[in-house]
Design a protein around this motif. Structure first.
Motif, short mmCIF file in Angstrom:
data_model
loop_
_atom_site.label_atom_id
_atom_site.label_comp_id
_atom_site.label_asym_id
_atom_site.label_seq_id
_atom_site.Cartn_x
_atom_site.Cartn_y
_atom_site.Cartn_z
N TRP A 1 0.84 -1.21 0.00
CA TRP A 1 0.00 0.00 0.00
C TRP A 1 0.87 1.26 0.00
O TRP A 1 0.61 2.21 -0.74
CB TRP A 1 -0.90 -0.02 1.23
CG TRP A 1 -2.00 1.01 1.20
CD1 TRP A 1 -1.97 2.25 1.75
CD2 TRP A 1 -3.28 0.87 0.58
NE1 TRP A 1 -3.16 2.90 1.52
CE2 TRP A 1 -3.98 2.08 0.79
CE3 TRP A 1 -3.90 -0.15 -0.14
CZ2 TRP A 1 -5.28 2.29 0.33
CZ3 TRP A 1 -5.18 0.05 -0.61
CH2 TRP A 1 -5.85 1.25 -0.38
N LYS B 1 -1.83 -0.96 -4.77
CA LYS B 1 -3.05 -1.29 -4.04
C LYS B 1 -3.62 -2.66 -4.42
O LYS B 1 -4.16 -3.39 -3.58
CB LYS B 1 -4.09 -0.19 -4.26
CG LYS B 1 -3.69 1.15 -3.66
CD LYS B 1 -4.72 2.21 -3.93
CE LYS B 1 -4.39 3.51 -3.18
NZ LYS B 1 -3.06 4.05 -3.48
N GLU B 2 -3.49 -3.02 -5.68
CA GLU B 2 -4.03 -4.32 -6.13
C GLU B 2 -3.35 -5.48 -5.41
O GLU B 2 -4.00 -6.40 -4.91
CB GLU B 2 -3.83 -4.45 -7.64
CG GLU B 2 -4.49 -5.69 -8.23
CD GLU B 2 -4.35 -5.74 -9.75
OE1 GLU B 2 -4.39 -6.86 -10.29
OE2 GLU B 2 -4.19 -4.67 -10.36
N ALA C 1 -1.82 -5.25 -2.58
CA ALA C 1 -2.14 -5.12 -1.16
C ALA C 1 -3.43 -5.88 -0.83
O ALA C 1 -3.49 -6.63 0.15
CB ALA C 1 -2.28 -3.65 -0.77
N PHE D 1 -7.76 0.27 4.55
CA PHE D 1 -7.59 0.53 3.12
C PHE D 1 -8.88 1.09 2.51
O PHE D 1 -8.85 2.07 1.74
CB PHE D 1 -7.19 -0.76 2.38
CG PHE D 1 -5.79 -1.22 2.67
CD1 PHE D 1 -4.88 -0.43 3.37
CD2 PHE D 1 -5.36 -2.48 2.24
CE1 PHE D 1 -3.59 -0.86 3.64
CE2 PHE D 1 -4.07 -2.92 2.50
CZ PHE D 1 -3.18 -2.11 3.19
N LEU E 1 -9.79 4.72 0.71
CA LEU E 1 -10.36 4.81 -0.64
C LEU E 1 -11.70 5.51 -0.64
O LEU E 1 -12.30 5.71 -1.71
CB LEU E 1 -10.50 3.40 -1.23
CG LEU E 1 -9.19 2.67 -1.57
CD1 LEU E 1 -9.49 1.23 -1.97
CD2 LEU E 1 -8.44 3.38 -2.70
#
Length: 466
Positions: free
Chosen positions: A385, A390-391, A393, A417, A421
């Motif tokens: 992260w 992010k993917e 993570a 997370f 977002l």
């Protein structure tokens, strides 16, 4: 009247050995009587000269073929070489002629014991009880075989027989403690050693064992009293100082513990383990500098002690001195390269230094080496992260949840997370799941995530879950 046997002096033994070796070189058949061969064979046995021992045994057997001593020595040699069937065959030959040969029976019992046939060994040892007046060794051997058969109660019976004849036998006292410890019969251990010191109040070994027993029962004050009695009898009993110090640690008396650890150095050479314990005491007293000093002393004595490097690394890590922590944990890993806990500390240090790519590599190595590790996915996700990945993570957290569906930490990280977002509903959902999994742990973890704790909806949900 039977002639009294006189022991050979060392000078006489050396002369015998020289004469025997000269006869080997000259290939002559010099004569040696039974007693002389016994001394020669014992000499080579003690000096571990296997080649000459074999020659001496063969020569002695050829000159004195009917004497069992040489056959017995050959059997013992075969047993030591793990040629058990040959040893048993030789011993059975001896016993066929001399069925009450004590040494042959004892060697046969040892042979079966080495083979793992403890029941047969026990039976033979019990036979020898009628063949000797020196019962102590037989009782001890019988006790050992009962221990190997996990019959500790019977082992204790025979160990107590030793103490009936010699209450000062330390070996029997320590072995009784061992039996009580292995069988987890600490109450009986308290009873036995308490009664023993009542009858023999000056037995430092019994007081010491009573202290160990109380420590095993977590009755540390009583353990300390027992160790004090031990030291009153023998002030140089360094193990009593060491054990007393450990008992003091368990009741948070760290300064007194340090004093007792230091007392061990008066009576024996300082060792790395004791310096490690002293360092840990200073840590508990928040004296970081003294702790580090003793960890370094431990390293001076044993530079292959990884825990000392780790403890120094953690002390520096806790004060955010990562540049000093890093080389210490690397030294620990040079000694124990496969230690997952040490690798984890390395990853944490590097992560705090914001070298996220290297930290990610360390955590990935941990996950590959120990895929059931429940914590690594939480930390690796945080690294991804921070790297903006992010993917990966989210993917690593999903894998972590597959490993452990009740690990609240992964759900809290997902909540964090999703909150970042902007998906507060998903965030609250995962906080709810985390609280259901481990309320106390969830609260502790979330309390360190400022932006979550500042959110009113999050606080209301947590209050509702309490």
């Amino acid at each position: 009247m039977e002639e009294e046997y006189e022991e050979f002096s060392q000078e006489q033994i050396n002369e015998l050995v020289e004469r025997f070796e000269a006869s080997i070189k000259e290939t002559n058949s010099a004569y040696f009587d039974v007693e002389e061969f016994e001394e020669i064979i014992d000499y080579y046995d003690v000096t571990h000269d296997t080649k000459r021992l074999n020659i001496a045994l063969k020569t002695a057997s050829s000159i004195h073929p009917n004497h069992s001593f040489f056959k017995l020595k050959e059997a013992q040699r075969q047993m030591s070489s793990k040629r058990y069937s040959i040893a048993i065959s030789i011993l059975n030959d001896i016993l066929e002629i001399e069925p009450e040969n004590y040494m042959a029976l004892q060697t046969l019992a040892f042979t079966y014991s080495n083979m793992g046939n403890h029941q047969r060994s026990l039976e033979i040892h019990l036979r020898t009880l009628a063949l000797t007046s020196d019962l102590k060794d037989v009782y001890m051997n019988v006790a050992y075989e009962y221990e190997s058969l996990h019959d500790y109660d019977k082992a204790v019976v025979y160990l107590k027989k030793i103490l009936e004849n010699d209450h000062e036998d330390e070996g029997a006292l320590y072995e009784i403690l061992f039996c009580y410890e292995v069988s987890k019969n600490m109450d009986e251990s308290v009873k036995f050693f308490s009664n023993f010191v009542d009858d023999h109040p000056y037995s430092q070994t019994a007081w010491f064992n009573l202290g160990i027993t109380y420590s095993n029962l977590e009755l540390y004050e009583k353990a300390i009293d027992a160790y004090d009695y031990t030291l009153a009898i023998d002030e140089g009993f360094s193990s009593a100082y060491f054990n007393k110090a450990n008992a003091l640690i368990n009741i948070n008396k760290y300064k007194e513990a340090i004093d007792n650890f230091n007392d061990t150095f008066i009576y024996e050479e300082p060792d790395s383990t004791t310096h490690m314990y002293i360092g840990q005491c200073y840590e508990n007293l928040d004296n970081r500098d003294a702790a580090i000093k003793h960890y370094y002393k431990a390293i001076e004595i044993n530079d292959k002690l990884p825990e000392a490097y780790v403890n120094i690394a953690l002390l520096y890590f806790n004060i955010e001195n990562y540049s000093k922590a890093l080389p210490m944990i690397k030294l620990a890993l040079e000694i124990s390269p496969d230690n997952v806990d040490f690798k984890y500390i390395l990853g944490d240090i590097i992560a705090e230094m914001e070298d996220y790519e290297t930290a990610a590599g360390v955590y990935i190595d941990i996950a590959e080496a120990d895929p059931d590790n429940k914590e690594v996915y939480f930390d690796l996700a945080g690294i991804y992260w921070n790297m903006g990945n992010k993917e990966d993570a989210f993917a690593i957290l999903e894998k972590g949840i597959e490993v452990s569906k009740i690990n609240y930490r992964n759900y809290v990280r997902l909540a964090e997370f999703y909150y970042e977002l902007g998906d507060k509903n998903m965030s609250l959902n995962y906080i709810s799941v985390a609280c259901n999994s481990n309320m106390e742990g969830c609260l502790e973890l979330i309390s360190g995530i400022t932006h979550l704790m500042e959110d009113e909806a999050v606080r209301e949900l947590i209050d509702l879950k309490k």
